[in-house]
Design an enzyme around this catalytic site. Structure first.
Site, PDB file in Angstrom:
ATOM      1  N   THR A 165       0.863  -1.171   0.000  1.00  0.00           N
ATOM      2  CA  THR A 165       0.000   0.000   0.000  1.00  0.00           C
ATOM      3  C   THR A 165       0.902   1.224   0.000  1.00  0.00           C
ATOM      4  OG1 THR A 165      -0.168   0.045   2.417  1.00  0.00           O
ATOM      5  CG2 THR A 165      -1.922  -1.102   1.221  1.00  0.00           C
ATOM      6  N   SER A 166       0.337   2.347  -0.407  1.00  0.00           N
ATOM      7  CA  SER A 166       1.141   3.563  -0.547  1.00  0.00           C
ATOM      8  C   SER A 166       1.439   4.248   0.774  1.00  0.00           C
ATOM      9  CB  SER A 166       0.438   4.555  -1.470  1.00  0.00           C
ATOM     10  OG  SER A 166       0.294   3.993  -2.748  1.00  0.00           O
TER      11      SER A 166
END
Length: 187
Positions: A8-9
Site C-alpha cells: 500500500t502507498s
C-alpha cells in the site's frame, strides 16, 4: 513456490494491506513480502522478493497497480522475472486472473499496462486542467500542508531516538520536511 507481494502507498491503508495479505494467503503463497511505501519510493521488500524468487516460482500480486509504476517499469519487471524463469500471477485482472506463463498472458498484460499508464496520464491532464480552471475562478486553495500536521508525531518519534530519515520513512513524508519542522520546533 508461490511468492506473494503486497503493497500500500501509506501507513494509513492498513485495511488494504490486510486484504491483499488475505488474498495472497488464500491462493497458498508460501512466502509473503509486504510493505507500505509509495510506488515511486524505494520498494525494499519488492527488491528482496525479486531476488528471492527462483526458476519455477510464481510471483503473485493482487492487482497490477500494486506491482508497476508504468509500462516500461512493468516490462522491466517481466524481463527480470522471465530471465529467472519466474511466472507472474495477478489475481484480480479485470475480474479474471492473469498468468504470464503463456504468450497470450504476456501480450494481455503488456496491453493492459499500456492502457493503465495512458489512463493515468489522461487523469493527470484533466486534473491539471481542473486546477487551472479553479485558479482562474478563484476557487483553488491548494492542498493543505500534510507534514506540518504530523509535527506532534515527529516530536514523539524524535524523542524515542529515531533519526529524521527514519521518521520520514515511518510517516511517509520527506526527510527535508522532518529536518525543517523539527528545527523550527526546537527554536
Amino acid at each position: 513456490m508461490k511468492v506473494g507481494y503486497a503493497r500500500t502507498s501509506t501507513f494509513d491503508q492498513i485495511a488494504g494491506l490486510e486484504a491483499q495479505i488475505t488474498l495472497l494467503s488464500a491462493v497458498n503463497c508460501e512466502r509473503l513480502f509486504t510493505e507500505q511505501v509509495s510506488s515511486v519510493g524505494e520498494r525494499e521488500q519488492f527488491q528482496i522478493a525479486l531476488d528471492f524468487v527462483r526458476d519455477g516460482d510464481a510471483l503473485v500480486v493482487t492487482r497490477l497497480d500494486r506491482l508497476a509504476r508504468s509500462t516500461s517499469d512493468l516490462l522491466g519487471i517481466l524481463d527480470r522475472l522471465e530471465a529467472k524463469g519466474v511466472a507472474l500471477r495477478i489475481l484480480d485482472f479485470g475480474g479474471t486472473e492473469m498468468d504470464t506463463k503463456s504468450p497470450t498472458g504476456k501480450l494481455m498484460l503488456t496491453m493492459f499496462g499500456a492502457l493503465a499508464q495512458f489512463e493515468r496520464e489522461l487523469m493527470l491532464v484533466r486534473q491539471r486542467e481542473g486546477i487551472e480552471r479553479a485558479k482562474r475562478e478563484g476557487k483553488y486553495k491548494g492542498r493543505a500542508p500534510t507534514a506540518r500536521r504530523r509535527l506532534p508525531e515527529m516530536r514523539l518519534l524524535s524523542e524515542e531516538g529515531l533519526t529524521p530519515p527514519e521518521i520520514a520513512n515511518r510517516l511517509n513524508c520527506s526527510r527535508a520536511s522532518v529536518y525543517r519542522l523539527l528545527k523550527e520546533d526546537a527554536s
